[in-house]
Design a protein around this motif. Structure first.
Motif, PDB file in Angstrom:
ATOM      1  N   PHE A  48       0.828  -1.210   0.000  1.00  0.00           N
ATOM      2  CA  PHE A  48       0.000   0.000   0.000  1.00  0.00           C
ATOM      3  C   PHE A  48       0.864   1.263   0.000  1.00  0.00           C
ATOM      4  N   ARG A  49       1.994   1.207   0.694  1.00  0.00           N
ATOM      5  CA  ARG A  49       2.882   2.366   0.761  1.00  0.00           C
ATOM      6  C   ARG A  49       3.811   2.476  -0.452  1.00  0.00           C
ATOM      7  N   GLY A  50       3.668   1.575  -1.422  1.00  0.00           N
ATOM      8  CA  GLY A  50       4.415   1.699  -2.657  1.00  0.00           C
ATOM      9  C   GLY A  50       5.641   0.816  -2.776  1.00  0.00           C
ATOM     10  N   PHE A  51       5.883  -0.074  -1.822  1.00  0.00           N
ATOM     11  CA  PHE A  51       7.015  -0.996  -1.909  1.00  0.00           C
ATOM     12  C   PHE A  51       6.661  -2.146  -2.845  1.00  0.00           C
ATOM     13  N   SER A  52       7.693  -2.776  -3.406  1.00  0.00           N
ATOM     14  CA  SER A  52       7.466  -3.940  -4.256  1.00  0.00           C
ATOM     15  C   SER A  52       7.166  -5.164  -3.401  1.00  0.00           C
ATOM     16  N   ALA A  53       6.624  -6.197  -4.050  1.00  0.00           N
ATOM     17  CA  ALA A  53       6.352  -7.439  -3.326  1.00  0.00           C
ATOM     18  C   ALA A  53       7.645  -8.055  -2.798  1.00  0.00           C
ATOM     19  N   ALA A  54       8.736  -7.931  -3.564  1.00  0.00           N
ATOM     20  CA  ALA A  54      10.021  -8.469  -3.122  1.00  0.00           C
ATOM     21  C   ALA A  54      10.506  -7.738  -1.865  1.00  0.00           C
ATOM     22  N   GLN A  55      10.384  -6.425  -1.850  1.00  0.00           N
ATOM     23  CA  GLN A  55      10.785  -5.655  -0.668  1.00  0.00           C
ATOM     24  C   GLN A  55       9.933  -6.016   0.538  1.00  0.00           C
ATOM     25  N   ALA A  56       8.634  -6.214   0.306  1.00  0.00           N
ATOM     26  CA  ALA A  56       7.750  -6.608   1.404  1.00  0.00           C
ATOM     27  C   ALA A  56       8.159  -7.964   1.962  1.00  0.00           C
ATOM     28  N   GLY A  57       8.548  -8.883   1.062  1.00  0.00           N
ATOM     29  CA  GLY A  57       9.011 -10.195   1.520  1.00  0.00           C
ATOM     30  C   GLY A  57      10.288 -10.108   2.334  1.00  0.00           C
ATOM     31  N   ILE A  58      11.207  -9.249   1.914  1.00  0.00           N
ATOM     32  CA  ILE A  58      12.443  -9.053   2.676  1.00  0.00           C
ATOM     33  C   ILE A  58      12.136  -8.466   4.049  1.00  0.00           C
ATOM     34  N   ALA A  59      11.178  -7.554   4.094  1.00  0.00           N
ATOM     35  CA  ALA A  59      10.822  -6.909   5.356  1.00  0.00           C
ATOM     36  C   ALA A  59      10.247  -7.908   6.355  1.00  0.00           C
ATOM     37  N   ILE A  60       9.353  -8.771   5.897  1.00  0.00           N
ATOM     38  CA  ILE A  60       8.762  -9.732   6.820  1.00  0.00           C
ATOM     39  C   ILE A  60       9.787 -10.778   7.232  1.00  0.00           C
ATOM     40  N   THR A  61      10.758 -11.056   6.355  1.00  0.00           N
ATOM     41  CA  THR A  61      11.856 -11.950   6.724  1.00  0.00           C
ATOM     42  C   THR A  61      12.704 -11.327   7.829  1.00  0.00           C
ATOM     43  N   ALA A  62      12.944 -10.012   7.723  1.00  0.00           N
ATOM     44  CA  ALA A  62      13.707  -9.308   8.765  1.00  0.00           C
ATOM     45  C   ALA A  62      13.002  -9.421  10.109  1.00  0.00           C
ATOM     46  N   TYR A  63      11.688  -9.272  10.106  1.00  0.00           N
ATOM     47  CA  TYR A  63      10.917  -9.404  11.350  1.00  0.00           C
ATOM     48  C   TYR A  63      11.045 -10.829  11.902  1.00  0.00           C
ATOM     49  N   SER A  64      10.996 -11.816  11.012  1.00  0.00           N
ATOM     50  CA  SER A  64      11.095 -13.214  11.442  1.00  0.00           C
ATOM     51  C   SER A  64      12.466 -13.513  12.036  1.00  0.00           C
ATOM     52  N   VAL A  65      13.520 -12.963  11.427  1.00  0.00           N
ATOM     53  CA  VAL A  65      14.871 -13.142  11.970  1.00  0.00           C
ATOM     54  C   VAL A  65      14.948 -12.559  13.374  1.00  0.00           C
ATOM     55  N   ALA A  95       6.954  -1.257  21.933  1.00  0.00           N
ATOM     56  CA  ALA A  95       6.103  -0.077  21.749  1.00  0.00           C
ATOM     57  C   ALA A  95       6.859   1.053  21.068  1.00  0.00           C
ATOM     58  N   VAL A  96       8.100   1.280  21.497  1.00  0.00           N
ATOM     59  CA  VAL A  96       8.896   2.363  20.923  1.00  0.00           C
ATOM     60  C   VAL A  96       9.183   2.101  19.449  1.00  0.00           C
ATOM     61  N   VAL A  97       9.616   0.880  19.132  1.00  0.00           N
ATOM     62  CA  VAL A  97       9.988   0.561  17.748  1.00  0.00           C
ATOM     63  C   VAL A  97       8.768   0.617  16.834  1.00  0.00           C
ATOM     64  N   VAL A 118      13.655  -5.867  12.515  1.00  0.00           N
ATOM     65  CA  VAL A 118      14.442  -6.851  13.270  1.00  0.00           C
ATOM     66  C   VAL A 118      14.284  -6.602  14.768  1.00  0.00           C
ATOM     67  N   LEU A 119      14.394  -5.326  15.172  1.00  0.00           N
ATOM     68  CA  LEU A 119      14.251  -4.983  16.590  1.00  0.00           C
ATOM     69  C   LEU A 119      12.833  -5.237  17.084  1.00  0.00           C
ATOM     70  N   ALA A 120      11.844  -4.972  16.232  1.00  0.00           N
ATOM     71  CA  ALA A 120      10.453  -5.227  16.622  1.00  0.00           C
ATOM     72  C   ALA A 120      10.228  -6.714  16.853  1.00  0.00           C
ATOM     73  N   GLY A 121      10.729  -7.559  15.929  1.00  0.00           N
ATOM     74  CA  GLY A 121      10.591  -9.000  16.112  1.00  0.00           C
ATOM     75  C   GLY A 121      11.319  -9.486  17.346  1.00  0.00           C
ATOM     76  N   LEU A 122      12.520  -8.950  17.580  1.00  0.00           N
ATOM     77  CA  LEU A 122      13.322  -9.347  18.740  1.00  0.00           C
ATOM     78  C   LEU A 122      12.617  -8.998  20.046  1.00  0.00           C
ATOM     79  N   SER A 123      12.139  -7.773  20.155  1.00  0.00           N
ATOM     80  CA  SER A 123      11.509  -7.343  21.406  1.00  0.00           C
ATOM     81  C   SER A 123      10.173  -8.045  21.628  1.00  0.00           C
ATOM     82  N   THR A 124       9.424  -8.229  20.552  1.00  0.00           N
ATOM     83  CA  THR A 124       8.119  -8.879  20.689  1.00  0.00           C
ATOM     84  C   THR A 124       8.268 -10.325  21.137  1.00  0.00           C
ATOM     85  N   GLN A 125       9.263 -11.028  20.580  1.00  0.00           N
ATOM     86  CA  GLN A 125       9.439 -12.441  20.919  1.00  0.00           C
ATOM     87  C   GLN A 125      10.142 -12.643  22.254  1.00  0.00           C
ATOM     88  N   SER A 126      10.970 -11.688  22.675  1.00  0.00           N
ATOM     89  CA  SER A 126      11.789 -11.913  23.866  1.00  0.00           C
ATOM     90  C   SER A 126      10.968 -11.940  25.154  1.00  0.00           C
TER      91      SER A 126
END
Length: 405
Positions: A48-65, A95-97, A118-126
């Motif tokens: 929706f914000r104009g990123f490509s599908a590939a970029q969106a996939g990389i972003a969700i991978t970063a969150y998963s890492v 909350a901050v991230v 990455v920081l959001a995934g780390l803090s949420t899971q920790s």
């Protein structure tokens, strides 16, 4: 190291015996889950914000890492600041991230966005190892499995309601997804700091040479039976993910509308929320390895039944119900099992389990898409076979040494 066998108890009796701090803990889990939008809506948001599908996939991978790393970080925080402070710190960081993620959602700031995710995934899971540890410490031992069933219900209830909340927020402003997520994380941080006890049970070994993280992880790595348990968790999680990855692909390929997939999701959520505590009350009478083995094997039967269902909508929904029953049989027991280990290593055993579960959630979509592309409907036969391997690993990993077959 073996799990204790819990004494049977009814649902109402277990609810009455649940300590007040555990109720606050589970309430916080529910509140936080109501805003858990990142993994579900991040791809749509970025497109929706104009990123490509590939970029969106990389972003969700970063969150998963970040999520995988968060399980390990959570264990170390527990040993340094305690479980209550770990939950509060993790949720405050989340909350901050999450508050700044919308501000980074432009192509020129893509690198900063990936770091934030990455920081959001780390803090949420920790926070999760700390929540599991507190639950295991505060819940009476004979209803501990029921306690983990309650936590799963809180997660599932929040997961069922969050898309409805998200749908309303999106109508107003997509950025509200992240700000609401941040608000629920902040609420959990305040709740944890205000109402959860500062439990500092002795997590040190009598031998000072074995108190450090390196020694503790060495104990874990030498525990081959626990390794088999973790292998079962990893395989089982990858199979579980397919009902959100391969199942919608199958439904679409069969020419059904997305309404069928929605019906399957709603049915599974209702069955979980309504039946899990009652199923757990019955299953908790079994030895832990029996529940884990039987439930995982039943998941395999459900996966294979997807392969046999053809284009029948009724059969697809029925297979989903069978899958859910497999999850209800093995889930609470397997989530409670790491909490049965001695205090000096318990946090890291719980963390290893949470990290393995997170890893399975991260690689499950990749496995599902690749297997569907390669095998088509054959993915369900593969999953059915892998589930039986996972059931064997659960049996070998959790069955007490020396117990007669």
């Amino acid at each position: 190291m073996t799990a204790t066998i819990d004494r049977p108890t009814g649902v109402l009796a277990a609810l009455r015996r649940t300590p007040a701090p555990v109720r606050y803990l589970l309430g916080g889990v529910l509140v936080n889950q109501l805003g858990a939008f990142v993994q579900t809506f991040m791809v749509l948001y970025l497109v929706f914000r104009g990123f490509s599908a590939a970029q969106a996939g990389i972003a969700i991978t970063a969150y998963s890492v970040g999520s995988v790393l968060g399980g390990l970080a959570g264990a170390e925080l527990i040993h340094r600041i305690g479980p209550r402070a770990t939950i509060a710190t993790a949720m405050l960081g989340s909350a901050v991230v999450l508050t700044v993620v919308p501000l980074l959602s432009s192509s020129r700031l893509f690198g900063a966005l990936l770091l934030a995710l990455v920081l959001a995934g780390l803090s949420t899971q920790s926070y999760r190892p700390a929540a599991a540890l507190l639950l295991s410490d505060l819940m009476p031992a004979d209803i501990r499995v029921m306690g983990f069933s309650m936590m799963r219900i809180a997660l599932n209830l929040g997961g069922a309601l969050s898309p409805l909340i998200a749908a309303g927020l999106i109508l107003l402003d997509w950025n509200l997804l992240f700000w609401f997520d941040a608000a629920t994380a902040l609420a959990y941080a305040v709740l944890a700091r205000s109402f959860l006890p500062d439990v500092r049970t002795d997590r040190q070994s009598p031998d000072p040479a074995r108190t450090g993280p390196r020694a503790a992880y060495a104990v874990l790595l030498r525990d081959g039976r626990y390794g088999l348990f973790l292998a079962s968790v990893l395989i089982g999680t990858v199979i579980y993910v397919q009902y959100t990855i391969a199942l919608p692909l199958k439904i679409s390929a069969a020419g059904h509308s997305t309404d069928l997939y929605s019906a399957a999701l709603v049915t599974s959520a209702i069955v979980l929320i309504v039946c899990e505590l009652k199923v757990t009350a019955y299953v908790s009478r079994w030895p832990g390895y029996v529940a884990a083995t039987a439930g995982t094997a039943l998941m395999g039967v459900a996966a294979a039944s997807y392969g046999l269902s053809g284009d029948s909508a009724v059969a697809l929904v029925a297979s989903t119900v069978v899958l859910v029953f497999g999850i209800m049989i093995n889930g609470p027991t397997m989530f409670a099992y790491p909490a049965t280990f001695p205090a000096p290593v318990k946090a890291r055993y719980i963390s290893a389990h949470q990290t393995t579960f997170g890893l399975g959630m991260a690689i499950g979509p990749l496995f599902g898409v690749a297997a569907w592309t390669t095998l088509g409907n054959g993915i369900w036969w593969l999953c059915g076979g892998l589930a039986q391997v996972a059931a064997l690993f659960a049996l070998l990993g959790m069955k007490p040494k020396g117990e007669a077959s």
